[in-house]
Write a protein that holds these residues in place. Structure first.
Motif, PDB file in Angstrom:
ATOM      1  N   GLY A 177       7.174   3.546   0.798  1.00 12.25           N
ATOM      2  CA  GLY A 177       5.712   3.610   0.825  1.00 12.25           C
ATOM      3  C   GLY A 177       5.262   5.061   0.818  1.00 12.25           C
ATOM      4  O   GLY A 177       4.348   5.453   0.100  1.00 12.25           O
ATOM      5  N   ASP A 178       5.930   5.860   1.605  1.00 11.10           N
ATOM      6  CA  ASP A 178       5.609   7.273   1.727  1.00 11.10           C
ATOM      7  C   ASP A 178       5.783   8.008   0.388  1.00 11.10           C
ATOM      8  O   ASP A 178       4.919   8.775  -0.027  1.00 11.10           O
ATOM      9  CB  ASP A 178       6.555   7.879   2.783  1.00 11.10           C
ATOM     10  N   CYS A 219       8.930   4.175   9.649  1.00 14.05           N
ATOM     11  CA  CYS A 219      10.154   4.051  10.452  1.00 14.05           C
ATOM     12  C   CYS A 219      11.146   5.100   9.959  1.00 14.05           C
ATOM     13  O   CYS A 219      11.775   5.811  10.742  1.00 14.05           O
ATOM     14  CB  CYS A 219      10.769   2.669  10.254  1.00 14.05           C
ATOM     15  N   SER A 220      11.281   5.179   8.643  1.00 12.33           N
ATOM     16  CA  SER A 220      12.219   6.100   8.015  1.00 12.33           C
ATOM     17  C   SER A 220      11.983   7.547   8.451  1.00 12.33           C
ATOM     18  O   SER A 220      12.930   8.301   8.674  1.00 12.33           O
ATOM     19  CB  SER A 220      12.070   5.983   6.506  1.00 12.33           C
ATOM     20  N   GLY A 224       7.571  -0.770   6.833  1.00  8.05           N
ATOM     21  CA  GLY A 224       8.137  -1.161   8.115  1.00  8.05           C
ATOM     22  C   GLY A 224       7.212  -0.852   9.280  1.00  8.05           C
ATOM     23  O   GLY A 224       6.784  -1.744  10.013  1.00  8.05           O
ATOM     24  N   LEU A 225       6.869   0.393   9.407  1.00 11.59           N
ATOM     25  CA  LEU A 225       6.163   0.840  10.612  1.00 11.59           C
ATOM     26  C   LEU A 225       4.833   0.126  10.828  1.00 11.59           C
ATOM     27  O   LEU A 225       4.403  -0.089  11.950  1.00 11.59           O
ATOM     28  CB  LEU A 225       5.950   2.354  10.562  1.00 11.59           C
TER      29      LEU A 225
HETATM   30  C1  LIG Z   1      -3.019   8.402   5.590  1.00 10.44           C
HETATM   31  C2  LIG Z   1      -2.309   7.321   6.324  1.00 10.44           C
HETATM   32  N1  LIG Z   1      -2.520   6.039   6.001  1.00 10.44           N
HETATM   33  C3  LIG Z   1      -1.860   5.074   6.641  1.00 10.44           C
HETATM   34  C4  LIG Z   1      -0.972   5.377   7.617  1.00 10.44           C
HETATM   35  C5  LIG Z   1      -0.250   4.255   8.329  1.00 10.44           C
HETATM   36  N2  LIG Z   1       1.157   4.166   7.926  1.00 10.44           N
HETATM   37  C6  LIG Z   1       2.128   4.690   8.672  1.00 10.44           C
HETATM   38  S1  LIG Z   1       3.644   4.427   8.044  1.00 10.44           S
HETATM   39  C7  LIG Z   1       3.027   3.543   6.770  1.00 10.44           C
HETATM   40  C8  LIG Z   1       3.912   2.893   5.749  1.00 10.44           C
HETATM   41  C9  LIG Z   1       5.306   3.210   5.897  1.00 10.44           C
HETATM   42  O1  LIG Z   1       6.043   2.558   4.932  1.00 10.44           O
HETATM   43  P1  LIG Z   1       7.278   3.267   4.286  1.00 10.44           P
HETATM   44  O2  LIG Z   1       6.914   4.608   3.805  1.00 10.44           O
HETATM   45  O3  LIG Z   1       7.866   2.353   3.288  1.00 10.44           O
HETATM   46  O4  LIG Z   1       8.265   3.519   5.518  1.00 10.44           O
HETATM   47  P2  LIG Z   1       9.044   2.511   6.464  1.00 10.44           P
HETATM   48  O5  LIG Z   1       8.232   2.358   7.689  1.00 10.44           O
HETATM   49  O6  LIG Z   1       9.217   1.241   5.744  1.00 10.44           O
HETATM   50  O7  LIG Z   1      10.307   3.225   6.699  1.00 10.44           O
HETATM   51  C10 LIG Z   1       1.650   3.487   6.840  1.00 10.44           C
HETATM   52  C11 LIG Z   1       0.832   2.780   5.860  1.00 10.44           C
HETATM   53  C12 LIG Z   1      -0.790   6.715   7.955  1.00 10.44           C
HETATM   54  N3  LIG Z   1       0.045   7.140   8.900  1.00 10.44           N
HETATM   55  N4  LIG Z   1      -1.464   7.666   7.294  1.00 10.44           N
END
Ligand SMILES: Cc1ncc(C[n+]2csc(CCOP(=O)(O)OP(=O)(O)O)c2C)c(N)n1
Ligand code: SF4
Lengths: 581, 294
Positions: free
Chosen positions: B99-100, B56-57, B130-131
């Protein structure tokens, strides 16, 4: 007098055995011989057998030979392990105090000379110079002039001071004198070289050099055999030309860093081997999606997984062609010789920027690490073409979105680079519209996918590295096909078969994606039988040809495969062909 | 040519795209704070690159007006490093989720910190994925219930501030989406800082994180910038503070000004951008190199 022979040095890894080979090959080069040098080593720093063989000839050679004529052995293990290759009449020089030690393992008809290589080195200044004694002894056996090595030794050791240079010269001369005038071995002397100025380099060196000349100013890489030498070569060179080397934390960082630099307008590359290449798959697709130029060198080694890190193979073809998810465009270019590693690396940067796409330079351990004679490099053949970059008038007003991914007939859209006013856009791995904005619109999706794939309908290459070459008759009884380092063994096998009266042609493919399918199909159709020769177990090129050319009838297309970690010998290919002719 | 604009307002850093975050998402405030900081510094959008992660971020890349690069999950750091090294005249800002940055991209974060490349990194830390709909993230508190740990998270969380200090960041701040003005000041300081700067932002996910809410933070956060006795130049004190306060601080936590940047240490790295170099050179130069192979 010989017009060709093969010399080998063997001993324990970590003792500097290679330096014997490097000194000798440099000297031979200056005297005007052609050489092909191949090291056999293992993933271990100290201990374990290693050898370095040099095929020496008065004409161009690009393959190992079947036999060894001279073996400089620093231990008996080296004799045992390489005895099968010693021809009757070969000479073994063993590091031994006895002049004619008992060495039954050398085999019948092999002449054994004991020379206290280590002892002589100790006497002239230190055992560490035993390799130089071995090099001197070799020069004597081959009938080379001792003076030819004086300058070379000075160049090699000059940075360590005059004393070291002198000691090494003494060691070389001591080894030389010990075997000079060995009447019993006079048949090993080489015909004089032609004295012409040529160059010796590995494919890795050449790829580094080609990248530099081709405008590469950034390499990001993670160490891995047999690709590290590309980075090593560039480490001292790039800073002199305002470029940078970044040793990254892993291969994912290496490729994404290079993609970032490429996006920002710098010619950037990474170099790796199978395990690292596998880690790069997601980013490969990313580069294709944001249409960023990047050059990835894969110097293949034996896989899968960690496989055999120091052994040769050509088994990454499928991964290079199909790796990464989605319908990803890419260009795959496979140089066959050190020269082509130079031109191919340089050209890869033009292709990457012209087609705004990842370009994979498909090398293999044999082409990457073998020391090869190169006649000359013609720098005027390297032209820098930076592809479509938007001119200021093509850029929009400052606050408008720039159509970075504009639909065009060719599929190629002018790039804007960060720093250019009016060029703002989003570069995203998500599907996007012409301005880069994220969209899942169905019509746009199809148009964008087609645009990205359309760029590759035809790829024009620098004529220094043609898409495919053919030697021999157009409608042969046997058409040999290969890619990469099999060029040398295939060319030699074809010539030898032709001399025996056979009708044999050899086609060698450099452009593997997009494949020059038309010309290949027509040649394949004209040959009575087709043999695809490659170093992998599944016949990856053969499968590609069946898939792309389709019409090739199964019974006429054969595979000759070798996947034991060593490159083909010309004689092995000949044997297979003779059975089919 | 570029028109020289003396003053820009935060609005000048907004794209036409309408943010799709859930109403109340902390990421709105991060975007606003970044736009305020950019306006304050009058950053030229054409010379600014925002490198956004996936999540999402990461959508922030579509909403902030500049050159914008949306990378693959977890790889903002190497991409940003590549862009900065290619063109040192650019202002390079990376932004992504916890997470990223601390999960899939943790390796790169540590190495970017120790290299000290002159880039700014904003992590929008919502302690959840989130996403992908609310799974446990590396910063999820022990015992928090998530879609992937319905009985409570059992992996002890990463502590980004401690980790960053140990990895050698030369600018470390923490902000809160509940106070965008303060956050803007921290981001501005990060962009001005010469070297690698991390701004970790507590940016609540109103949809999937029912524990670490705005109120939860408001009750607990201590603003170090209000504490005159706090010295952000003292690394050991900074480390002790974040440990003592269990990371529940905002403000400038640490800044070192005497650590050379990667750019300063790179052999032969020139003052003009590499991207501006003329590449076709005199063949005589190459002939000299070829002679080394003779
Ligand atoms: C290599 C890979 N694995 C899994 C994903 C699926 N994926 C997309 S966003 C995400 C997690 C995002 O979490 P975060 O970085 O905390 O961001 P937020 O959405 O909370 O802002 C995942 C696991 C992906 N895009 N690419
Ligand atoms: S799911 Fe959470 S992080 Fe994502 S937009 Fe909604 S509130 Fe924000």
């Amino acid at each position: 007098m010989r017009s060709e022979l093969t010399w080998m040095v063997g001993g324990q890894q970590g003792e500097g055995i290679e330096s014997t080979g490097y000194v000798l090959s440099a000297g031979l080069n200056r005297l005007g011989y052609h050489i092909y040098g191949y090291r056999t080593f293992s993933s271990r720093i100290k201990g374990g057998h290693t050898n370095f063989r040099i095929r020496i000839a008065t004409r161009r050679v690009l393959a190992n030979s079947d036999h060894v004529d001279v073996l400089i052995a620093f231990d008996r293990d080296s004799v045992r392990r390489n005895a099968a290759q010693l021809t009757p009449g070969a000479v073994v020089v063993i590091d031994d105090e006895e002049a004619h030690p008992q060495l039954p393992e050398a085999g019948d008809g092999v002449r054994v000379l004991g020379v206290p290589l280590t002892g002589i080195a100790r006497d002239v200044g230190g055992v560490i110079m035993k390799n130089m004694v071995g090099a001197g002894a070799s020069a004597a056996l081959l009938g080379l002039p001792v003076d030819a090595f004086d300058d070379l030794i000075a160049e090699r050791f000059g940075s360590k001071g005059e004393k070291v240079v002198e000691a090494n010269r003494r060691a070389f001369r001591a080894g030389y004198e010990r075997l000079a005038g060995q009447a019993a071995c006079s048949d090993l002397r080489l015909e004089a070289g032609d004295g012409r100025r040529r160059y010796t380099m590995t494919g890795d060196d050449a790829a580094g050099f080609g990248a530099l000349v081709g405008g590469c100013r950034l390499i990001a890489a993670y160490p891995i055999t047999p690709a590290s030498d590309i980075m090593h070569w560039l480490v001292p060179k790039l800073p002199q030309f305002g470029g940078v080397v970044v040793q990254t934390e892993d291969e994912i960082a290496a490729i994404t860093l290079a993609v970032g630099a490429g996006y920002a307008g710098v010619r950037a590359m990474t170099a790796t081997s199978g395990p690292g290449f596998s880690l790069m798959m997601e980013a490969l697709g990313y580069a294709g999606m944001i249409e960023a130029p990047v050059v990835i060198v894969d110097v293949q080694r034996a896989g899968p997984s960690t496989g055999m890190p120091t052994k040769h193979e050509q088994s990454d073809l499928f991964e290079m062609l199909y790796g990464s998810h989605g319908d990803l465009p890419r260009i795959v270019l496979a140089p066959a010789t050190a020269e082509e590693c130079f031109y191919g690396a340089a050209e890869a940067f033009n292709l990457a920027e012209r087609y705004q796409t990842p370009v994979i330079l498909a090398m293999d351990l044999a082409v990457g690490l073998a020391i090869q004679t190169v006649d000359d490099l013609d720098f005027s053949r390297v032209k820098i073409d930076r592809g479509l970059v938007a001119a200021p008038e093509e850029l929009g007003p400052e606050d408008a979105d720039f159509k970075r991914y504009r639909f065009t007939d060719s599929g190629i859209s002018p790039r804007s680079l960060p720093g250019m006013p009016g060029g703002l856009h989003l570069a995203t791995g998500l599907e996007h519209d012409e301005t880069g904005h994220i969209t899942e619109d169905r019509r746009n999706r199809v148009r964008m996918t087609d645009k990205r794939l359309r760029k590759f309908q035809s790829v024009e290459l620098n004529d220094a590295i043609p898409p495919v070459t053919f030697d021999g008759p157009e409608a042969p009884d046997l058409l040999l096909l290969g890619w990469g380092s099999t060029y040398g063994p295939l060319a030699e096998a074809r010539e030898r078969l032709e001399r025996q009266g056979a009708s044999v042609a050899h086609g060698h493919i450099r452009l593997l994606e997009p494949l020059p399918a038309g010309v290949l199909a027509s040649r394949i159709a004209q040959a009575r039988r087709v043999v695809v020769v490659e170093n992998n177990a599944r016949g990856q090129l053969a499968r590609l040809l069946r898939q792309e050319i389709g019409t090739a009838d199964k019974d006429r297309l054969h595979s000759v495969l070798k996947y034991d970690g060593t490159p083909f010998l010309p004689s092995e290919i000949m044997r297979e062909c003779e059975a089919m002719l | 040519m570029a028109t020289v604009i003396d003053r820009r307002s935060p609005k000048d850093y907004a794209t036409d795209a309408a943010p799709w975050w859930c109403p109340g998402c902390g990421d709105f405030a991060v975007l606003r704070a970044l736009q305020m900081a950019a306006a304050d510094l009058n950053l030229d959008p054409a010379r600014t690159v925002l490198v956004a992660g996936i999540g999402c971020s990461g959508k922030i890349g579509d909403y902030f007006r500049s050159y914008s690069v949306h990378v693959v999950h977890g790889r903002t750091m190497p991409v940003a490093t590549g862009i900065k090294l290619a063109n040192r005249d650019l202002t390079v800002i990376a932004a992504g989720g916890d997470g990223d940055g601390y999960g899939i991209g943790l390796n790169h974060f540590i190495h970017a910190a120790r290299r000290n490349v002159d880039i700014t990194y904003i992590v929008m830390d919502n302690k959840v994925y989130g996403l992908t709909k609310g799974q446990t993230s590396p910063t999820t508190h022990l015992g928090s219930r998530t879609t992937s740990a319905p009985t409570g998270a059992i992996d002890r969380p990463i502590t980004p501030l401690r980790m960053a200090l140990v990895a050698g960041v030369t600018y470390l701040a923490q902000g809160f989406s509940g106070d965008p003005k303060h956050l803007a000041r921290l981001i501005k300081g990060a962009i001005q800082h010469k070297g690698f700067a991390l701004v970790n932002v507590y940016s609540p996910c109103v949809t999937y994180n029912k524990i670490n809410t705005y109120d939860w933070y408001k009750e607990r956060l201590v603003n170090l910038d209000d504490d005159e006795s706090y010295d952000p130049g003292n690394w050991q004190a900074a480390l002790n503070t974040v440990i003592d306060k269990d990371d529940l601080v905002t403000g400038l936590i640490y800044r070192a000004t005497d650590v050379p940047t990667y750019e300063e240490l790179l052999p032969g790295y020139r003052p003009e951008p590499i991207a501006a170099q003329e590449l076709q050179r005199d063949p005589a130069e190459w002939a000299k190199i070829l002679a080394e192979f003779a």
